[in-house]
Write a protein that holds these residues in place. Structure first.
Motif, PDB file in Angstrom:
ATOM      1  N   SER A   1       0.824  -1.218   0.000  1.00 10.77           N
ATOM      2  CA  SER A   1       0.000   0.000   0.000  1.00 10.77           C
ATOM      3  C   SER A   1       0.855   1.265   0.000  1.00 10.77           C
ATOM      4  CB  SER A   1      -0.929   0.003   1.221  1.00 10.77           C
ATOM      5  OG  SER A   1      -1.865  -1.044   1.141  1.00 10.77           O
ATOM      6  N   PHE A   2       2.056   1.175   0.581  1.00  9.90           N
ATOM      7  CA  PHE A   2       2.935   2.344   0.592  1.00  9.90           C
ATOM      8  C   PHE A   2       3.283   2.805  -0.813  1.00  9.90           C
ATOM      9  CE2 PHE A   2       7.568   3.353   0.189  1.00  9.90           C
ATOM     10  CZ  PHE A   2       7.442   4.717   0.425  1.00  9.90           C
ATOM     11  N   TYR A   3       3.643   1.877  -1.695  1.00 16.78           N
ATOM     12  CA  TYR A   3       4.048   2.267  -3.049  1.00 16.78           C
ATOM     13  C   TYR A   3       2.878   2.871  -3.818  1.00 16.78           C
ATOM     14  CZ  TYR A   3       7.879  -0.581  -1.510  1.00 16.78           C
ATOM     15  OH  TYR A   3       8.910  -1.087  -0.766  1.00 16.78           O
ATOM     16  N   LEU A   4       1.670   2.360  -3.547  1.00 21.40           N
ATOM     17  CA  LEU A   4       0.497   2.942  -4.193  1.00 21.40           C
ATOM     18  C   LEU A   4       0.198   4.331  -3.628  1.00 21.40           C
ATOM     19  CD1 LEU A   4      -1.785  -0.233  -4.370  1.00 21.40           C
ATOM     20  CD2 LEU A   4      -0.382   0.770  -6.179  1.00 21.40           C
ATOM     21  N   ALA A   5       0.381   4.497  -2.315  1.00 23.29           N
ATOM     22  CA  ALA A   5       0.183   5.827  -1.725  1.00 23.29           C
ATOM     23  C   ALA A   5       1.215   6.811  -2.260  1.00 23.29           C
ATOM     24  CB  ALA A   5       0.271   5.740  -0.200  1.00 23.29           C
ATOM     25  N   ARG A   6       2.435   6.346  -2.450  1.00 22.27           N
ATOM     26  CA  ARG A   6       3.475   7.222  -3.006  1.00 22.27           C
ATOM     27  C   ARG A   6       3.182   7.548  -4.467  1.00 22.27           C
ATOM     28  NH1 ARG A   6       6.360  11.430  -2.660  1.00 22.27           N
ATOM     29  NH2 ARG A   6       8.583  11.295  -3.208  1.00 22.27           N
TER      30      ARG A   6
ATOM     31  N   LEU B   1       2.794  11.285  -6.097  1.00 20.21           N
ATOM     32  CA  LEU B   1       3.589  11.760  -7.232  1.00 20.21           C
ATOM     33  C   LEU B   1       2.734  12.118  -8.435  1.00 20.21           C
ATOM     34  CD1 LEU B   1       6.474   9.114  -7.082  1.00 20.21           C
ATOM     35  CD2 LEU B   1       6.679  11.546  -6.501  1.00 20.21           C
ATOM     36  N   SER B   2       1.685  11.330  -8.674  1.00 19.86           N
ATOM     37  CA  SER B   2       0.928  11.463  -9.924  1.00 19.86           C
ATOM     38  C   SER B   2      -0.400  12.178  -9.765  1.00 19.86           C
ATOM     39  CB  SER B   2       0.657  10.067 -10.508  1.00 19.86           C
ATOM     40  OG  SER B   2      -0.269   9.359  -9.692  1.00 19.86           O
ATOM     41  N   GLY B   3      -0.965  12.152  -8.553  1.00 17.44           N
ATOM     42  CA  GLY B   3      -2.301  12.710  -8.364  1.00 17.44           C
ATOM     43  C   GLY B   3      -3.391  11.844  -8.965  1.00 17.44           C
ATOM     44  N   ASP B   4      -3.105  10.580  -9.263  1.00 20.46           N
ATOM     45  CA  ASP B   4      -4.088   9.675  -9.869  1.00 20.46           C
ATOM     46  C   ASP B   4      -5.153   9.325  -8.826  1.00 20.46           C
ATOM     47  OD1 ASP B   4      -5.529   7.582 -11.031  1.00 20.46           O
ATOM     48  OD2 ASP B   4      -3.776   6.811 -12.097  1.00 20.46           O
ATOM     49  N   GLU B   5      -6.327   9.945  -8.934  1.00 22.61           N
ATOM     50  CA  GLU B   5      -7.352   9.832  -7.901  1.00 22.61           C
ATOM     51  C   GLU B   5      -7.999   8.451  -7.848  1.00 22.61           C
ATOM     52  OE1 GLU B   5      -8.337  12.032  -5.474  1.00 22.61           O
ATOM     53  OE2 GLU B   5      -6.545  13.143  -6.078  1.00 22.61           O
ATOM     54  N   ARG B   6      -7.779   7.617  -8.877  1.00 15.57           N
ATOM     55  CA  ARG B   6      -8.304   6.256  -8.794  1.00 15.57           C
ATOM     56  C   ARG B   6      -7.761   5.536  -7.565  1.00 15.57           C
ATOM     57  NH1 ARG B   6      -6.491   3.291 -13.979  1.00 15.57           N
ATOM     58  NH2 ARG B   6      -4.608   4.504 -13.503  1.00 15.57           N
ATOM     59  N   LEU B   7      -6.545   5.904  -7.188  1.00 11.71           N
ATOM     60  CA  LEU B   7      -5.909   5.226  -6.081  1.00 11.71           C
ATOM     61  C   LEU B   7      -6.523   5.580  -4.735  1.00 11.71           C
ATOM     62  CD1 LEU B   7      -2.198   5.307  -7.217  1.00 11.71           C
ATOM     63  CD2 LEU B   7      -3.518   3.286  -6.602  1.00 11.71           C
ATOM     64  N   LEU B   8      -7.178   6.717  -4.641  1.00 12.22           N
ATOM     65  CA  LEU B   8      -7.764   7.119  -3.366  1.00 12.22           C
ATOM     66  C   LEU B   8      -8.839   6.129  -2.937  1.00 12.22           C
ATOM     67  CD1 LEU B   8      -7.927   9.097  -1.046  1.00 12.22           C
ATOM     68  CD2 LEU B   8      -9.505  10.485  -2.402  1.00 12.22           C
ATOM     69  N   SER B   9      -9.769   5.809  -3.840  1.00  8.01           N
ATOM     70  CA  SER B   9     -10.831   4.867  -3.482  1.00  8.01           C
ATOM     71  C   SER B   9     -10.280   3.454  -3.324  1.00  8.01           C
ATOM     72  CB  SER B   9     -11.944   4.891  -4.531  1.00  8.01           C
ATOM     73  OG  SER B   9     -11.447   4.546  -5.807  1.00  8.01           O
ATOM     74  N   SER B  10      -9.299   3.080  -4.159  1.00  4.84           N
ATOM     75  CA  SER B  10      -8.704   1.749  -4.054  1.00  4.84           C
ATOM     76  C   SER B  10      -8.006   1.566  -2.708  1.00  4.84           C
ATOM     77  CB  SER B  10      -7.704   1.540  -5.199  1.00  4.84           C
ATOM     78  OG  SER B  10      -6.974   0.341  -5.016  1.00  4.84           O
ATOM     79  N   LEU B  11      -7.208   2.545  -2.316  1.00  5.95           N
ATOM     80  CA  LEU B  11      -6.490   2.447  -1.053  1.00  5.95           C
ATOM     81  C   LEU B  11      -7.450   2.471   0.129  1.00  5.95           C
ATOM     82  CD1 LEU B  11      -3.413   4.686  -1.858  1.00  5.95           C
ATOM     83  CD2 LEU B  11      -3.307   2.300  -1.119  1.00  5.95           C
TER      84      LEU B  11
END
Length: 559
Positions: A221-226, A230-240
């Motif tokens: 989860s750390f690498y996805l949070a990072r 870095l990218s601002g890819d908001e898809r990751l907010l709901s996934s995380l």
């Protein structure tokens, strides 16, 4: 709710204590042929025949110490430390294969993990020291990062689906995109990211070898949070956030995490993702605050318990936990414990059950054949660990009931759980001098080429992780859920051709290769007073059937 300023200080105190150890791992001599190498077993002891590139991940910690101004940091902008760091960058470039990849477990490994992890952490180090790094070293690093990125463009993880490996590859490529300006790296990063999201379970967990492993998930989860930072890819907010809600169930009352009932048996806790996301996810904020004492108590495996192969990932993770806590000072979201209500929380795709009663939490690995852990919530104590049965056949081979079987059937009623399964003959191989010699000959000949390299890695995974043999031997586990504890009734039966020499019911063991499991945590000492541990089972009756009962009762509430 924890004070984030206090949180950042706790992480800072923990990581600054590691400085002497980290510097001792580095070859700091100017004219040494291995100057900058951080694999001390290679450069100092000379016990191994190649340097493990992943130890260069320690550059991230050293670069942080160089770049960060905090009270008492004598290494801030220290010119000698900068020289050592530059030597570490140069050595990372020196050991890169001409094809762009790096070695971790053996020479010519073609390792996506080594290439992804080292590229990520050395890129993070570069961000800390970019303005001060000698120009020739910086240029050489960027060229090597481009070469590593090109290798990641055309290579994937082929021996299994490991979300944490793909996550670090994605984020390493995003670093390569930002540092070099090469757009193709950003596109490939999105490919890896999409693959992770496509494999994320609806239950929230990220796929690790086909299963859910909370310990590994705190890491990945750390690498996805990072990547999100870095990218601002908001898809990751709901996934995380979905992943955090799943993880919250598997933080035990004693602040341990996961274990033998999960996919990969890991019990490590990596705090960074939760500190970084504490201002965007209430569940992340809850996990960060709840688990903060672990930095000192080591109730989950951490800096005080992991070996050198997980040391730098955990140390660097604490660096980013410090950065996240510092950034989110005063911005942490209010929270409450997710899903505090009593009842059954069943995750069928993961094969995991959490049963909460008024006085206890019970965790059950359905896919693992009923491996379980019982915690007294009022005392925050592990009161029962049952990993199933293990023993020996008369041939000397190991057999066990503990094996992960996807989709294993379980019957869950209000106060009972019933499941069944088979015993398996297991392979517990270790390296020998002759095996090692044959392996090295392969590494240095056919193993230098990509297709044979992938073949041997898949073969190793098959032998170390998946190899087993079905036995004509079966069990049924019936668990009664009482208000003050549980009762386990096991029925065992073996066919006439199964010749068992010894069989025990044991509280702690694992049956698959996983280097990141079986780190010591304090609750292991609480299992010694459990009834039946290590008791040898009567074998003569196995062909007609043996019934065994274990009862675990919580202490009276007055005590």
């Amino acid at each position: 709710m924890a004070d984030s300023k206090n949180a950042s200080q706790i992480y800072l105190n923990a990581i600054r204590q590691q400085l002497p150890r980290v510097l001792s791992l580095m070859d700091r001599e100017r004219y040494s042929p291995t100057r900058g190498c951080m694999d001390r077993t290679f450069w100092s002891w000379k016990f191994v025949d190649y340097p493990d590139a992943r130890f260069q991940e320690g550059l991230c910690f050293l670069a942080f110490m160089y770049a960060t101004d905090f009270e008492g940091n004598e290494l801030h902008r220290n010119p000698r430390l900068l020289q050592w760091i530059a030597g570490g960058f140069e050595y990372w470039c020196d050991i890169q294969r001409s094809s762009g990849d790096f070695d971790e477990a053996y020479p010519f490994e073609s390792s996506l993990a080594a290439t992804g992890f080292t590229s990520f952490y050395v890129s993070e180090a570069y961000r800390f020291v970019e303005k001060d790094l000698p120009g020739t070293t910086a240029l050489r690093f960027r060229n090597s990062l481009t070469l590593a990125g090109d290798w990641l463009m055309v290579n994937d993880e082929n021996h299994g689906f490991l979300s944490n490996h793909l996550a670090v590859a994605a984020t390493a490529l995003y670093h390569a995109y930002q540092i070099t300006g090469e757009q193709r790296f950003e596109a490939r990063a999105r490919y890896f990211l999409q693959n992770i999201l496509d494999h994320q379970s609806d239950e929230g967990w990220y796929d690790e070898y086909g299963g859910a492993d909370p310990g590994y998930q705190t890491h990945g989860s750390f690498y996805l949070a990072r990547y999100l930072e870095l990218s601002g890819d908001e898809r990751l907010l709901s996934s995380l956030d979905k992943s955090f809600r799943f993880l919250a169930h598997f933080i035990h009352p004693d602040l341990s995490v996961g274990g033998e009932y999960t996919s990969r048996n890991t019990q490590t806790y990596y705090p960074a993702a939760f500190e970084m996301m504490a201002d965007r996810s209430p569940t992340a904020s809850w996990i960060a605050d709840t688990m903060l004492p672990v930095v000192k108590t080591h109730s989950a495996a951490g800096l005080g318990s992991v070996d050198i192969y997980n040391y730098f990932p955990l140390l660097n993770n604490c660096v980013f936990a410090y950065c996240g806590a510092s950034t989110n000072e005063g911005r942490r979201l209010d929270h409450k414990q997710p899903s505090p209500e009593s009842g059954v929380h069943y995750f069928p795709a993961a094969g995991l059950l959490k049963i909460r009663k008024a006085r206890y939490d019970l965790y059950l690995g359905v896919n693992k054949g009923g491996v379980l852990k019982l915690f007294d919530r009022s005392r925050c104590k592990l009161v029962l660990s049952d990993c199933g049965y293990i023993g020996k056949l008369r041939s000397g081979q190991i057999l066990s009931s503990q094996w992960s079987v996807k989709g294993r059937k379980v019957a869950v009623a209000e106060d009972t759980i019933t499941l069944n399964g088979s015993f398996y003959q297991l392979s517990r191989q270790v390296m020998t001098p002759y095996r090692f010699l044959a392996f090295r000959i392969f590494n240095l000949t056919l193993g230098r080429f990509r297709r044979p390299a992938y073949w041997i890695k898949a073969l190793l995974v098959k032998f170390l992780i998946y190899r087993k043999k079905d036995l004509d031997m079966y069990f049924e586990r019936h668990i009664e859920l009482n208000d003050d504890g549980i009762k386990i009734v096991d029925s065992l039966r073996a066919g006439p051709n199964v010749s068992v020499a010894e069989l025990i019911q044991a509280d702690l063991f694992t049956t698959i290769h996983m280097g990141s499991s079986r780190y010591y945590i304090p609750n292991e000492l609480s299992t010694g007073d459990m009834n039946g541990v290590g008791e040898i089972i009567e074998l003569d009756a196995l062909t007609t059937g043996v019934t065994r009962t274990r009862i675990a009762k919580l202490s009276s509430e007055e005590n």
